[in-house]
Design a protein around this motif. Structure first.
Motif, PDB file in Angstrom:
ATOM      1  N   THR A  15      -3.624  -5.291   2.893  1.00 25.66           N
ATOM      2  CA  THR A  15      -2.985  -4.775   1.689  1.00 25.66           C
ATOM      3  C   THR A  15      -3.938  -4.921   0.504  1.00 25.66           C
ATOM      4  N   ILE A  16      -4.075  -3.843  -0.270  1.00 25.85           N
ATOM      5  CA  ILE A  16      -4.917  -3.825  -1.465  1.00 25.85           C
ATOM      6  C   ILE A  16      -4.017  -3.568  -2.667  1.00 25.85           C
ATOM      7  N   SER A  17      -4.056  -4.462  -3.638  1.00 23.56           N
ATOM      8  CA  SER A  17      -3.315  -4.268  -4.881  1.00 23.56           C
ATOM      9  C   SER A  17      -4.158  -3.376  -5.779  1.00 23.56           C
ATOM     10  N   THR A  18      -3.671  -2.187  -6.096  1.00 23.22           N
ATOM     11  CA  THR A  18      -4.480  -1.236  -6.855  1.00 23.22           C
ATOM     12  C   THR A  18      -4.436  -1.525  -8.353  1.00 23.22           C
ATOM     13  N   THR A  19      -5.573  -1.356  -8.989  1.00 23.24           N
ATOM     14  CA  THR A  19      -5.656  -1.392 -10.441  1.00 23.24           C
ATOM     15  C   THR A  19      -5.871   0.018 -10.974  1.00 23.24           C
ATOM     16  N   LYS A  20      -6.360   0.906 -10.094  1.00 18.17           N
ATOM     17  CA  LYS A  20      -6.575   2.307 -10.462  1.00 18.17           C
ATOM     18  C   LYS A  20      -6.587   3.128  -9.186  1.00 18.17           C
ATOM     19  N   SER A  21      -5.877   4.252  -9.196  1.00 12.42           N
ATOM     20  CA  SER A  21      -5.951   5.181  -8.076  1.00 12.42           C
ATOM     21  C   SER A  21      -5.997   6.595  -8.633  1.00 12.42           C
ATOM     22  N   GLU A  22      -6.767   7.412  -7.972  1.00 10.88           N
ATOM     23  CA  GLU A  22      -6.966   8.778  -8.448  1.00 10.88           C
ATOM     24  C   GLU A  22      -6.918   9.711  -7.248  1.00 10.88           C
ATOM     25  N   PHE A  23      -6.142  10.790  -7.343  1.00  6.78           N
ATOM     26  CA  PHE A  23      -6.080  11.806  -6.305  1.00  6.78           C
ATOM     27  C   PHE A  23      -6.980  12.947  -6.742  1.00  6.78           C
ATOM     28  N   ILE A  24      -7.905  13.367  -5.880  1.00 10.10           N
ATOM     29  CA  ILE A  24      -8.929  14.346  -6.244  1.00 10.10           C
ATOM     30  C   ILE A  24      -8.841  15.543  -5.304  1.00 10.10           C
ATOM     31  N   LEU A  25      -8.862  16.743  -5.866  1.00 11.11           N
ATOM     32  CA  LEU A  25      -8.945  17.964  -5.072  1.00 11.11           C
ATOM     33  C   LEU A  25     -10.298  18.610  -5.329  1.00 11.11           C
ATOM     34  N   ASN A  26     -11.038  18.885  -4.262  1.00  9.78           N
ATOM     35  CA  ASN A  26     -12.339  19.549  -4.373  1.00  9.78           C
ATOM     36  C   ASN A  26     -12.280  20.883  -3.661  1.00  9.78           C
ATOM     37  N   LYS A  27     -12.754  21.920  -4.309  1.00  9.99           N
ATOM     38  CA  LYS A  27     -12.847  23.226  -3.671  1.00  9.99           C
ATOM     39  C   LYS A  27     -14.166  23.271  -2.909  1.00  9.99           C
ATOM     40  N   LEU A  49     -20.660  31.005  -0.925  1.00 11.16           N
ATOM     41  CA  LEU A  49     -19.587  31.326  -0.002  1.00 11.16           C
ATOM     42  C   LEU A  49     -18.424  30.362  -0.229  1.00 11.16           C
ATOM     43  N   ASP A  50     -17.249  30.914  -0.488  1.00  7.28           N
ATOM     44  CA  ASP A  50     -16.037  30.110  -0.641  1.00  7.28           C
ATOM     45  C   ASP A  50     -15.496  29.846   0.761  1.00  7.28           C
ATOM     46  N   LEU A  51     -15.417  28.588   1.150  1.00  3.98           N
ATOM     47  CA  LEU A  51     -14.946  28.239   2.488  1.00  3.98           C
ATOM     48  C   LEU A  51     -13.421  28.270   2.599  1.00  3.98           C
ATOM     49  N   ASN A  52     -12.757  28.655   1.508  1.00  5.84           N
ATOM     50  CA  ASN A  52     -11.305  28.758   1.475  1.00  5.84           C
ATOM     51  C   ASN A  52     -10.660  27.452   1.965  1.00  5.84           C
ATOM     52  N   LEU A  53     -11.158  26.350   1.444  1.00  5.72           N
ATOM     53  CA  LEU A  53     -10.719  25.033   1.868  1.00  5.72           C
ATOM     54  C   LEU A  53     -10.661  24.126   0.643  1.00  5.72           C
ATOM     55  N   VAL A  54      -9.624  23.343   0.555  1.00  2.00           N
ATOM     56  CA  VAL A  54      -9.522  22.356  -0.509  1.00  2.00           C
ATOM     57  C   VAL A  54      -9.568  20.978   0.144  1.00  2.00           C
ATOM     58  N   GLU A  55     -10.527  20.180  -0.286  1.00  2.00           N
ATOM     59  CA  GLU A  55     -10.691  18.830   0.248  1.00  2.00           C
ATOM     60  C   GLU A  55      -9.880  17.861  -0.616  1.00  2.00           C
ATOM     61  N   ARG A  56      -9.077  17.034   0.035  1.00  2.00           N
ATOM     62  CA  ARG A  56      -8.256  16.048  -0.674  1.00  2.00           C
ATOM     63  C   ARG A  56      -8.908  14.678  -0.516  1.00  2.00           C
ATOM     64  N   ARG A  57      -9.051  13.965  -1.641  1.00  2.00           N
ATOM     65  CA  ARG A  57      -9.658  12.636  -1.646  1.00  2.00           C
ATOM     66  C   ARG A  57      -8.828  11.692  -2.509  1.00  2.00           C
ATOM     67  N   PHE A  58      -9.004  10.405  -2.228  1.00  2.00           N
ATOM     68  CA  PHE A  58      -8.483   9.353  -3.095  1.00  2.00           C
ATOM     69  C   PHE A  58      -9.660   8.498  -3.531  1.00  2.00           C
ATOM     70  N   SER A  59      -9.623   8.059  -4.778  1.00  2.00           N
ATOM     71  CA  SER A  59     -10.558   7.061  -5.288  1.00  2.00           C
ATOM     72  C   SER A  59      -9.695   5.880  -5.724  1.00  2.00           C
ATOM     73  N   VAL A  60      -9.974   4.695  -5.169  1.00  2.00           N
ATOM     74  CA  VAL A  60      -9.104   3.537  -5.378  1.00  2.00           C
ATOM     75  C   VAL A  60      -9.922   2.339  -5.840  1.00  2.00           C
ATOM     76  N   ASP A  61      -9.426   1.652  -6.862  1.00  2.00           N
ATOM     77  CA  ASP A  61      -9.938   0.344  -7.282  1.00  2.00           C
ATOM     78  C   ASP A  61      -8.802  -0.647  -7.093  1.00  2.00           C
ATOM     79  N   THR A 131     -13.635   5.334  -1.816  1.00  2.00           N
ATOM     80  CA  THR A 131     -13.294   6.744  -1.854  1.00  2.00           C
ATOM     81  C   THR A 131     -13.031   7.157  -0.418  1.00  2.00           C
ATOM     82  N   CYS A 132     -11.958   7.881  -0.211  1.00  2.00           N
ATOM     83  CA  CYS A 132     -11.635   8.332   1.149  1.00  2.00           C
ATOM     84  C   CYS A 132     -11.288   9.816   1.135  1.00  2.00           C
ATOM     85  N   ILE A 133     -11.433  10.412   2.305  1.00  2.00           N
ATOM     86  CA  ILE A 133     -11.115  11.824   2.502  1.00  2.00           C
ATOM     87  C   ILE A 133      -9.865  11.894   3.362  1.00  2.00           C
ATOM     88  N   VAL A 134      -8.884  12.666   2.933  1.00  2.00           N
ATOM     89  CA  VAL A 134      -7.682  12.881   3.731  1.00  2.00           C
ATOM     90  C   VAL A 134      -8.064  13.829   4.855  1.00  2.00           C
TER      91      VAL A 134
END
Length: 140
Positions: A15-27, A49-61, A131-134
């Motif tokens: 278990t990690i107690s978060t002090t900051k979390s951010e949800f990131i969408l990258n095209k 070239l647009d890969l027609n994909l959105v990458e979802r990430r979290f950045s957590v402290d 930082t993680c990738i969904v």
């Protein structure tokens, strides 16, 4: 406001107690280098070239501590530090539970820093930044 994030894999939980979390969408886009002749190319003729994909990430402290996480595999911060390494180094996907949702993730980058206590005892906390990738679990 802080929330807890639980990382788990193969029966190990931290278990990690978060002090900051951010949800990131990258095209997702990529640049194709179109060759002129042989092995050379003209940069002005490159195409995006647009890969027609959105990458979802979290950045957590956050922090892992002695007192946090009743369901954790270990009860000490040092034990949780070792468990976190086990989760990350056992290849494959990790389950991240956050705000009532389970996410299948891959850790992209992580930093774990001992919080100094000023005493010569085992640390009671570690700062964790990752930082993680969904992703999808293709093994099940």
């Amino acid at each position: 406001m802080t929330s807890n994030i639980i990382l788990s894999k193969g029966g190990t939980q931290v278990t990690i107690s978060t002090t900051k979390s951010e949800f990131i969408l990258n095209k997702a886009v990529t640049t194709l280098k179109i060759p002129n002749t042989g092995t050379t190319y003209d940069p002005t003729k490159s195409k995006t070239l647009d890969l027609n994909l959105v990458e979802r990430r979290f950045s957590v402290d956050g922090q892992i501590t002695d007192s946090l996480g009743s369901g954790d595999t270990s009860s000490t911060a040092t034990g949780k530090y070792t468990d976190l390494q086990t989760i990350i180094f056992n290849k494959g996907v990790i389950t991240m539970s956050y705000r009532g949702t389970d996410w299948t993730i891959q850790i992209d980058k992580i930093s774990i820093t001992e919080v100094p206590t000023g005493e010569e005892t085992a640390p009671s906390a570690y700062d964790v930044k990752f930082t993680c990738i969904v992703t999808n679990d293709l093994t099940s």
